[in-house]
Enzyme design. Structure first.
Site, PDB file in Angstrom:
ATOM      1  N   ALA A  32     -15.915  27.246 -48.593  1.00 31.48           N
ATOM      2  CA  ALA A  32     -16.082  27.242 -47.143  1.00 31.48           C
ATOM      3  C   ALA A  32     -17.566  27.416 -46.867  1.00 31.48           C
ATOM      4  CB  ALA A  32     -15.270  28.350 -46.484  1.00 31.48           C
ATOM      5  N   SER A  33     -18.008  26.931 -45.708  1.00 33.76           N
ATOM      6  CA  SER A  33     -19.451  26.871 -45.450  1.00 33.76           C
ATOM      7  C   SER A  33     -20.079  28.219 -45.134  1.00 33.76           C
ATOM      8  CB  SER A  33     -19.737  25.888 -44.312  1.00 33.76           C
ATOM      9  OG  SER A  33     -19.339  24.589 -44.675  1.00 33.76           O
ATOM     10  N   THR A  34     -19.327  29.116 -44.472  1.00 29.55           N
ATOM     11  CA  THR A  34     -19.904  30.385 -44.053  1.00 29.55           C
ATOM     12  C   THR A  34     -18.989  31.541 -44.420  1.00 29.55           C
ATOM     13  OG1 THR A  34     -18.859  30.409 -41.868  1.00 29.55           O
ATOM     14  CG2 THR A  34     -20.943  29.215 -42.063  1.00 29.55           C
ATOM     15  N   GLN A  89     -15.748  31.873 -42.506  1.00 30.66           N
ATOM     16  CA  GLN A  89     -14.651  30.963 -42.805  1.00 30.66           C
ATOM     17  C   GLN A  89     -13.911  31.416 -44.063  1.00 30.66           C
ATOM     18  OE1 GLN A  89     -16.844  27.281 -43.074  1.00 30.66           O
ATOM     19  NE2 GLN A  89     -16.543  26.815 -40.913  1.00 30.66           N
TER      20      GLN A  89
END
Length: 204
Positions: free
Chosen positions: A9-11, A14
């Site tokens: 996940a990007s962050t 998330q």
């Protein structure tokens, strides 16, 4: 056959594990189990992802690299993607993505004749390249739209950036000075580790 699942996940906000159930169900439908899982929160536009690098280090020839979709593996610029793809190929890994049916042969027991296998392999390789390019283009377009929105808001005097939460800033600073780690501070302050890191960097 050793199946290695990569979940990204990007962050921090998330949930990188969101796709775990879908990956496990897919593997089970092919009479496989996920033998190793690599989970991380990092941008797909970065090549220096610790868990992805660990997967490549652990991998052996014939292993399956299982992902939900190609964009979980890469949103990289073409040069970085080619280097990553070369490292994957050098390890003898087979990329299998849930949303790319032509890749599913990589986890299946079925084996056709040599000509059919080579044809399917070539088609799958082409589609992986295409989806990696689409993932990068989508990333760049979203960044461009975001920048345009900020520029427009600034021009109209509406963009102020994120408001500073003075109380949260003070609380995080106190927790860090008390010797708490990043995750413990985030837990006690009820915020993300990204926020803690940003404030920590601002005061050091």
């Amino acid at each position: 056959m050793f199946v290695r699942a990569y979940l990204r996940a990007s962050t921090i906000e998330q949930d990188a594990s969101r796709a775990r159930a879908a990956l496990e169900q897919f593997a089970a439908s092919h009479d496989r189990v996920i033998a190793a899982e690599y989970l991380e929160n990092a941008s797909g536009a970065r090549v220096d992802r610790p868990e992805l690098l660990r997967l490549l280090k652990d991998a052996r020839k014939g292993d399956v690299l299982l992902v939900e979709s190609i964009d979980r593996l890469s949103r990289l610029p073409v040069e970085d993607w080619q280097r990553l793809k070369a490292a994957i190929d050098a390890k003898g890994l087979r990329i299998v993505a849930l949303d790319l049916p032509t890749s599913h042969q990589g986890i299946s027991d079925t084996r056709g004749d040599e000509f059919t296998n080579r044809m399917l392999g070539a088609i799958n390789s082409m589609l992986v390249e295409m989806m990696a390019a689409i993932a990068r283009k989508d990333y760049e377009q979203r960044r461009e739209r975001q920048a345009q929105g900020i520029d427009k808001a600034k021009a109209e005097g509406k963009y102020k950036g994120r408001p500073v939460d003075a109380d949260l800033h003070k609380r995080i600073t106190e927790l860090l000075k008390a010797g708490l780690g990043i995750r413990a501070t985030a837990r006690h302050a009820d915020c993300s580790t990204t926020t803690v890191l940003r404030i920590r960097d601002a005061i050091t």
